[in-house]
Design an enzyme around this catalytic site. Structure first.
Site, PDB file in Angstrom:
ATOM      1  N   ASP A  53     -42.146 -16.065  -5.849  1.00  0.00           N
ATOM      2  CA  ASP A  53     -40.922 -16.842  -5.637  1.00  0.00           C
ATOM      3  C   ASP A  53     -40.986 -17.419  -4.227  1.00  0.00           C
ATOM      4  O   ASP A  53     -40.836 -16.690  -3.241  1.00  0.00           O
ATOM      5  CB  ASP A  53     -39.709 -15.910  -5.796  1.00  0.00           C
ATOM      6  CG  ASP A  53     -38.394 -16.622  -5.522  1.00  0.00           C
ATOM      7  OD1 ASP A  53     -38.403 -17.789  -5.083  1.00  0.00           O
ATOM      8  OD2 ASP A  53     -37.343 -15.996  -5.743  1.00  0.00           O
ATOM      9  N   TYR A 146     -31.016 -33.153  -3.073  1.00  0.00           N
ATOM     10  CA  TYR A 146     -32.426 -33.518  -3.245  1.00  0.00           C
ATOM     11  C   TYR A 146     -32.841 -34.522  -2.174  1.00  0.00           C
ATOM     12  O   TYR A 146     -33.863 -34.359  -1.513  1.00  0.00           O
ATOM     13  CB  TYR A 146     -32.615 -34.102  -4.648  1.00  0.00           C
ATOM     14  CG  TYR A 146     -34.057 -34.213  -5.085  1.00  0.00           C
ATOM     15  CD1 TYR A 146     -34.800 -33.072  -5.395  1.00  0.00           C
ATOM     16  CD2 TYR A 146     -34.680 -35.449  -5.201  1.00  0.00           C
ATOM     17  CE1 TYR A 146     -36.121 -33.165  -5.808  1.00  0.00           C
ATOM     18  CE2 TYR A 146     -35.999 -35.551  -5.620  1.00  0.00           C
ATOM     19  CZ  TYR A 146     -36.711 -34.407  -5.928  1.00  0.00           C
ATOM     20  OH  TYR A 146     -38.020 -34.494  -6.344  1.00  0.00           O
ATOM     21  N   LYS A 150     -35.532 -33.479   0.655  1.00  0.00           N
ATOM     22  CA  LYS A 150     -36.824 -34.178   0.613  1.00  0.00           C
ATOM     23  C   LYS A 150     -37.055 -34.983   1.894  1.00  0.00           C
ATOM     24  O   LYS A 150     -38.190 -35.124   2.334  1.00  0.00           O
ATOM     25  CB  LYS A 150     -36.917 -35.057  -0.641  1.00  0.00           C
ATOM     26  CG  LYS A 150     -36.989 -34.253  -1.945  1.00  0.00           C
ATOM     27  CD  LYS A 150     -38.248 -33.390  -2.011  1.00  0.00           C
ATOM     28  CE  LYS A 150     -38.384 -32.649  -3.333  1.00  0.00           C
ATOM     29  NZ  LYS A 150     -39.626 -31.869  -3.428  1.00  0.00           N
ATOM     30  N   THR A 181     -42.058 -35.028 -16.237  1.00  0.00           N
ATOM     31  CA  THR A 181     -42.139 -33.561 -16.148  1.00  0.00           C
ATOM     32  C   THR A 181     -40.806 -32.990 -16.637  1.00  0.00           C
ATOM     33  O   THR A 181     -39.812 -33.729 -16.733  1.00  0.00           O
ATOM     34  CB  THR A 181     -42.347 -33.087 -14.690  1.00  0.00           C
ATOM     35  OG1 THR A 181     -41.135 -33.316 -13.963  1.00  0.00           O
ATOM     36  CG2 THR A 181     -43.488 -33.801 -13.996  1.00  0.00           C
ATOM     37  N   PRO A 182     -40.753 -31.674 -16.869  1.00  0.00           N
ATOM     38  CA  PRO A 182     -39.469 -31.083 -17.282  1.00  0.00           C
ATOM     39  C   PRO A 182     -38.343 -31.391 -16.291  1.00  0.00           C
ATOM     40  O   PRO A 182     -37.195 -31.603 -16.689  1.00  0.00           O
ATOM     41  CB  PRO A 182     -39.775 -29.583 -17.324  1.00  0.00           C
ATOM     42  CG  PRO A 182     -41.244 -29.519 -17.637  1.00  0.00           C
ATOM     43  CD  PRO A 182     -41.860 -30.701 -16.930  1.00  0.00           C
TER      44      PRO A 182
HETATM   45  N1  LIG Z   1     -40.941 -35.283 -11.618  1.00  0.00           N
HETATM   46  C1  LIG Z   1     -40.610 -36.204 -10.737  1.00  0.00           C
HETATM   47  O1  LIG Z   1     -40.144 -37.313 -11.083  1.00  0.00           O
HETATM   48  C2  LIG Z   1     -40.824 -35.965  -9.284  1.00  0.00           C
HETATM   49  C3  LIG Z   1     -40.743 -37.066  -8.417  1.00  0.00           C
HETATM   50  C4  LIG Z   1     -40.913 -36.860  -7.058  1.00  0.00           C
HETATM   51  C5  LIG Z   1     -41.192 -35.596  -6.589  1.00  0.00           C
HETATM   52  N2  LIG Z   1     -41.262 -34.540  -7.455  1.00  0.00           N
HETATM   53  C6  LIG Z   1     -41.539 -33.235  -6.902  1.00  0.00           C
HETATM   54  O2  LIG Z   1     -42.687 -32.718  -7.503  1.00  0.00           O
HETATM   55  C7  LIG Z   1     -42.693 -31.290  -7.413  1.00  0.00           C
HETATM   56  C8  LIG Z   1     -43.036 -30.707  -8.763  1.00  0.00           C
HETATM   57  O3  LIG Z   1     -41.998 -31.029  -9.671  1.00  0.00           O
HETATM   58  P1  LIG Z   1     -42.241 -31.353 -11.202  1.00  0.00           P
HETATM   59  O4  LIG Z   1     -41.665 -32.685 -11.460  1.00  0.00           O
HETATM   60  O5  LIG Z   1     -43.642 -31.064 -11.577  1.00  0.00           O
HETATM   61  O6  LIG Z   1     -41.210 -30.334 -11.846  1.00  0.00           O
HETATM   62  P2  LIG Z   1     -41.391 -29.082 -12.829  1.00  0.00           P
HETATM   63  O7  LIG Z   1     -40.009 -28.596 -13.030  1.00  0.00           O
HETATM   64  O8  LIG Z   1     -42.229 -29.443 -13.968  1.00  0.00           O
HETATM   65  O9  LIG Z   1     -42.215 -28.059 -11.916  1.00  0.00           O
HETATM   66  C9  LIG Z   1     -41.658 -27.395 -10.825  1.00  0.00           C
HETATM   67  C10 LIG Z   1     -42.180 -25.977 -10.843  1.00  0.00           C
HETATM   68  O10 LIG Z   1     -41.714 -25.326  -9.649  1.00  0.00           O
HETATM   69  C11 LIG Z   1     -41.422 -23.994 -10.019  1.00  0.00           C
HETATM   70  N3  LIG Z   1     -40.500 -23.371  -9.078  1.00  0.00           N
HETATM   71  C12 LIG Z   1     -39.188 -23.658  -8.890  1.00  0.00           C
HETATM   72  N4  LIG Z   1     -38.645 -22.796  -8.013  1.00  0.00           N
HETATM   73  C13 LIG Z   1     -39.642 -21.958  -7.642  1.00  0.00           C
HETATM   74  C14 LIG Z   1     -39.702 -20.846  -6.779  1.00  0.00           C
HETATM   75  N5  LIG Z   1     -38.609 -20.417  -6.124  1.00  0.00           N
HETATM   76  N6  LIG Z   1     -40.890 -20.210  -6.610  1.00  0.00           N
HETATM   77  C15 LIG Z   1     -41.985 -20.623  -7.285  1.00  0.00           C
HETATM   78  N7  LIG Z   1     -41.983 -21.674  -8.129  1.00  0.00           N
HETATM   79  C16 LIG Z   1     -40.820 -22.324  -8.307  1.00  0.00           C
HETATM   80  C17 LIG Z   1     -40.798 -24.096 -11.406  1.00  0.00           C
HETATM   81  O11 LIG Z   1     -40.847 -22.859 -12.099  1.00  0.00           O
HETATM   82  C18 LIG Z   1     -41.660 -25.164 -12.050  1.00  0.00           C
HETATM   83  O12 LIG Z   1     -42.725 -24.601 -12.777  1.00  0.00           O
HETATM   84  C19 LIG Z   1     -41.293 -30.917  -6.910  1.00  0.00           C
HETATM   85  O13 LIG Z   1     -41.334 -30.641  -5.529  1.00  0.00           O
HETATM   86  C20 LIG Z   1     -40.492 -32.175  -7.176  1.00  0.00           C
HETATM   87  O14 LIG Z   1     -39.379 -32.287  -6.326  1.00  0.00           O
HETATM   88  C21 LIG Z   1     -41.093 -34.704  -8.788  1.00  0.00           C
END
Ligand SMILES: NC(=O)c1ccc[n+]([C@@H]2O[C@H](COP(=O)([O-])OP(=O)(O)OC[C@H]3O[C@@H](n4cnc5c(N)ncnc54)[C@H](O)[C@@H]3O)[C@@H](O)[C@H]2O)c1
Length: 256
Positions: A53, A146, A150, A181-182
């Site tokens: 975590d 967010y 960020k 992504t989810p």
């Molecule tokens: N999907 C988008 O459109 C997007 C755009 C810009 C930036 N991001 C960034 O990309 C990164 C990955 O996001 P994603 O889109 O793959 O989302 P996702 O929800 O698919 O993956 C995020 C993962 O982080 C894990 N997580 C959350 N809290 C946690 C904790 N306390 N300890 C360990 N793991 C933890 C979750 O269990 C999940 O598996 C994030 O930082 C997100 O802000 C995503």
């Protein structure tokens, strides 16, 4: 940096962008990819999936020590785990949620840097890849926490980049707009401003990230227009605020 034979940790490595990054690092010949998450299900095949975590300082520190012990070193730490809490209105703020999101989206990046930098500096080489977002330069008008966290993640990455370059450590800030992504599926189910410029696949984002790391670029923009938007924001800030107001008005009811 070339990824071949490198020891890599990816947080948030069991889903979305993190899982795709882990897979791409393995395909590029990494010695080991440690996929860290709150779950192991979803970590890429061939990775060393571990529970951690990242909102807990002691958990990140223990992870780093355990991986250094197992593999001898950490070459690349990807602080990628993140959370998105919808909501634009500070009048309804729950500051316990702000604190939780701050710990995951920002503080975890600093904790990881503190833990891995001594080893990287001793070897004169290392790489921090910090997943921020285009929201860290622009805004997600329907997601106040967010946008704020960020921005802080980008500022931290910038400061790490110029502070440790002379010790051989490189830093990149990954700043995508919407990616399939989810996280985004949940947020944008009813529509959201983030998807207006297209939703990229995780594979596209991972390929852009590895290319950016190979070139040791600070900003990695899988959506090329982000650099242009950032320049326009700086050049005509009032106009940019007006555009954000229009976007928020359009989406506010979906993410109150
Ligand atoms: N999907 C988008 O459109 C997007 C755009 C810009 C930036 N991001 C960034 O990309 C990164 C990955 O996001 P994603 O889109 O793959 O989302 P996702 O929800 O698919 O993956 C995020 C993962 O982080 C894990 N997580 C959350 N809290 C946690 C904790 N306390 N300890 C360990 N793991 C933890 C979750 O269990 C999940 O598996 C994030 O930082 C997100 O802000 C995503």
């Amino acid at each position: 940096m070339e990824i071949k034979d490198k020891v890599v940790i990816v947080t948030g490595g069991a889903s979305g962008i993190g899982a795709a990054l882990g897979k791409a690092f393995l395909e590029a010949g990494a010695k080991a990819v440690v996929a860290v998450d709150l779950k192991t299900d979803g970590a890429p095949a061939g990775s060393d999936a571990r529970l951690c975590d990242v909102s807990r300082e002691a958990a990140i520190t223990a992870l780093v020590r355990a991986v250094e012990e197992r593999y001898g070193r950490i070459d690349v730490f990807c602080s990628n785990a993140g959370v998105l809490t919808p909501g634009w209105d500070v009048r309804t703020a729950d500051f316990a949620v702000w604190e939780r999101d701050w710990k995951i989206n920002v503080l975890a990046h600093a904790v990881a840097a503190k833990a891995v930098l001594p080893g990287m500096m001793a070897r004169g080489e290392g790489y921090l890849l910090n997943t921020a977002s285009a929201a860290g330069l622009l805004a997600t008008p329907e997601a106040l926490i967010y946008t704020v966290t960020k921005h802080a993640a980008v500022a931290l990455a910038e400061q790490l980049a110029f502070s440790y370059k002379r010790f051989g450590v490189r830093v990149s800030a990954l700043c995508p707009m919407a990616v399939a992504t989810p996280m985004v599926d949940q947020f944008a189910a009813d529509g959201a401003s983030a998807g207006l410029d297209g939703v990229l696949s995780v594979e596209t984002v991972a390929a852009a990230t590895l290319a950016g790391m190979r070139a040791e670029q600070f900003f990695i923009f899988p959506h090329a227009m982000v650099g242009d938007y950032f320049a326009k924001k700086a050049a005509r800030h009032d106009k940019w605020l007006g555009a954000m107001e229009a976007l928020q008005t359009r989406y506010a009811d979906l993410h109150p």
